[in-house]
Design an enzyme around this catalytic site. Structure first.
Site, PDB file in Angstrom:
ATOM      1  CG  HIS A   1      -2.015  -4.259 -16.383  1.00  0.00           C
ATOM      2  ND1 HIS A   1      -0.858  -3.389 -16.901  1.00  0.00           N
ATOM      3  CD2 HIS A   1      -1.851  -3.720 -15.077  1.00  0.00           C
ATOM      4  CE1 HIS A   1      -0.707  -2.212 -15.937  1.00  0.00           C
ATOM      5  NE2 HIS A   1      -1.064  -2.686 -15.084  1.00  0.00           N
ATOM      6  NE  ARG A   2      -3.872   1.571 -14.950  1.00  0.00           N
ATOM      7  CZ  ARG A   2      -2.194   1.206 -14.648  1.00  0.00           C
ATOM      8  NH1 ARG A   2      -1.709   1.447 -16.445  1.00  0.00           N
ATOM      9  NH2 ARG A   2      -1.861   0.512 -13.912  1.00  0.00           N
TER      10      ARG A   2
ATOM     11  CE  LYS B   1      -2.314   1.621  -9.156  1.00  0.00           C
ATOM     12  NZ  LYS B   1      -3.207   1.675  -8.528  1.00  0.00           N
TER      13      LYS B   1
ATOM     14  CE  LYS C   1       1.261   0.793 -18.978  1.00  0.00           C
ATOM     15  NZ  LYS C   1       2.249   1.930 -17.569  1.00  0.00           N
TER      16      LYS C   1
ATOM     17  CG  ASP D   1      -4.978  -3.636  -5.708  1.00  0.00           C
ATOM     18  OD1 ASP D   1      -4.698  -3.090  -5.017  1.00  0.00           O
ATOM     19  OD2 ASP D   1      -4.270  -5.013  -5.600  1.00  0.00           O
TER      20      ASP D   1
ATOM     21  CE1 TYR E   1       7.551  -4.011  -9.257  1.00  0.00           C
ATOM     22  CE2 TYR E   1       6.091  -3.247  -8.982  1.00  0.00           C
ATOM     23  CZ  TYR E   1       7.289  -3.813  -8.478  1.00  0.00           C
ATOM     24  OH  TYR E   1       6.599  -3.988  -6.874  1.00  0.00           O
TER      25      TYR E   1
ATOM     26  CD  GLU F   1      -1.921  -1.864  -1.688  1.00  0.00           C
ATOM     27  OE1 GLU F   1      -2.544  -0.468  -1.855  1.00  0.00           O
ATOM     28  OE2 GLU F   1      -1.974  -3.013  -2.500  1.00  0.00           O
TER      29      GLU F   1
HETATM   30  P1  IMP Z   1      -0.815  -0.636  -6.582  1.00  0.00           P
HETATM   31  O1  IMP Z   1      -1.227  -1.859  -5.383  1.00  0.00           O
HETATM   32  O2  IMP Z   1      -2.360  -1.132  -7.926  1.00  0.00           O
HETATM   33  O3  IMP Z   1      -0.872   0.055  -6.501  1.00  0.00           O
HETATM   34  O4  IMP Z   1      -0.358  -1.144  -8.186  1.00  0.00           O
HETATM   35  C1  IMP Z   1       0.711  -2.557  -7.295  1.00  0.00           C
HETATM   36  C2  IMP Z   1       2.384  -2.191  -7.759  1.00  0.00           C
HETATM   37  O5  IMP Z   1       1.856  -2.207  -9.575  1.00  0.00           O
HETATM   38  C3  IMP Z   1       2.372  -0.569  -7.900  1.00  0.00           C
HETATM   39  O6  IMP Z   1       3.673  -0.162  -7.451  1.00  0.00           O
HETATM   40  C4  IMP Z   1       1.775   0.131  -9.215  1.00  0.00           C
HETATM   41  O7  IMP Z   1       2.950   1.635  -9.094  1.00  0.00           O
HETATM   42  C5  IMP Z   1       2.377  -1.030 -10.085  1.00  0.00           C
HETATM   43  N1  IMP Z   1       1.970  -1.112 -11.408  1.00  0.00           N
HETATM   44  C6  IMP Z   1       0.422  -0.928 -11.811  1.00  0.00           C
HETATM   45  N2  IMP Z   1       0.132  -0.612 -12.958  1.00  0.00           N
HETATM   46  C7  IMP Z   1       1.886  -0.079 -13.266  1.00  0.00           C
HETATM   47  C8  IMP Z   1       2.001   0.095 -15.029  1.00  0.00           C
HETATM   48  O8  IMP Z   1       1.048  -0.143 -15.618  1.00  0.00           O
HETATM   49  N3  IMP Z   1       3.041  -0.008 -14.774  1.00  0.00           N
HETATM   50  C9  IMP Z   1       3.680   0.424 -13.948  1.00  0.00           C
HETATM   51  N4  IMP Z   1       3.620  -0.131 -12.911  1.00  0.00           N
HETATM   52  C10 IMP Z   1       2.359  -0.426 -12.673  1.00  0.00           C
END
Ligand code: IMP
Length: 191
Positions: free
Chosen positions: A170-171, A16, A165, A69, A146, A40
């Site tokens: 989304h990021r 991230k 990407k 998040d 994911y 969390e």
């Molecule tokens: P978190 O709660 O913000 O850490 O994210 C929720 C889940 O989504 C975690 O398992 C992250 O690894 C996954 N995640 C968040 N952003 C991405 C991404 O850009 N690609 C793949 N998985 C992501």
């Protein structure tokens, strides 16, 4: 003009941070990683989780912080795993998601990112964006989290194998909203 400030991205997730740093650097904003695991809470609301994470991050760093998040919302599963995406990834993982969607034709989904900024008071600023897409039929190689199962709309490959990407993730959309606000309010006011 490139602007810099003492701004910490607080996370335990190197992937991230690497993406966030690259995206913000291209927008003229430099960040540093403060690596730690944040509280969390379990909640139906991504915003609530993000707020609590930002306050926890600030209490640890005592300097301006951002946290992120995310949640993957799958339509045919009524938005699951959504706010529970992290827990679900760590438990059933991408294979588990594939099993849940076995024989299900409707595979549309969205990935949501919330960036939360906190600079000491209880007033946390939230910046949210999402991208529409679908869950792939098989798990691709590469990427992280994911990435190997999420195909953004307009692409034929998953996040793990798209060519850029950062352009549409989304990021990046949430970070763009954040950086616009931060550059115009916080930096201009001399923080
Ligand atoms: P978190 O709660 O913000 O850490 O994210 C929720 C889940 O989504 C975690 O398992 C992250 O690894 C996954 N995640 C968040 N952003 C991405 C991404 O850009 N690609 C793949 N998985 C992501």
């Amino acid at each position: 003009m490139r602007q810099s400030s003492e701004l910490f991205f607080v996370s335990s997730n190197n992937h991230k941070f690497t993406e966030a740093q690259r995206i913000l650097s291209n927008l003229g904003l430099e960040i540093s990683l403060f690596k730690t695991t944040l509280e969390e809470i379990q909640s139906n609301s991504l915003s609530e989780i993000a707020k609590r994470k930002a306050l926890d991050a600030y209490s640890k760093v005592q300097k301006p912080v951002i946290i992120e998040d995310d949640g993957l919302f799958i339509d045919s599963l009524d938005g699951f795993p959504g706010p529970y995406s992290s827990y679900v990834y760590d438990t059933i993982g991408n294979k588990g998601i594939m099993s849940l969607l076995e024989k299900i034709e409707l595979r549309t989904a969205k990935f949501v990112a919330i960036i939360a900024y906190c600079n000491g008071d209880d007033d946390v600023q939230l910046f949210e964006s999402s991208i529409l897409g679908k869950i792939s039929l098989s798990i691709e190689d590469g990427g992280w989290g994911y990435d190997p199962i999420f195909i953004p709309d307009g692409e034929s490959k998953t996040y793990a194998n798209v060519s850029d990407k950062d352009k549409f993730s989304h990021r990046s959309a949430s970070l763009k909203k954040f950086s616009d606000w931060f550059m115009h309010t916080q930096l201009d006011s001399g923080l």
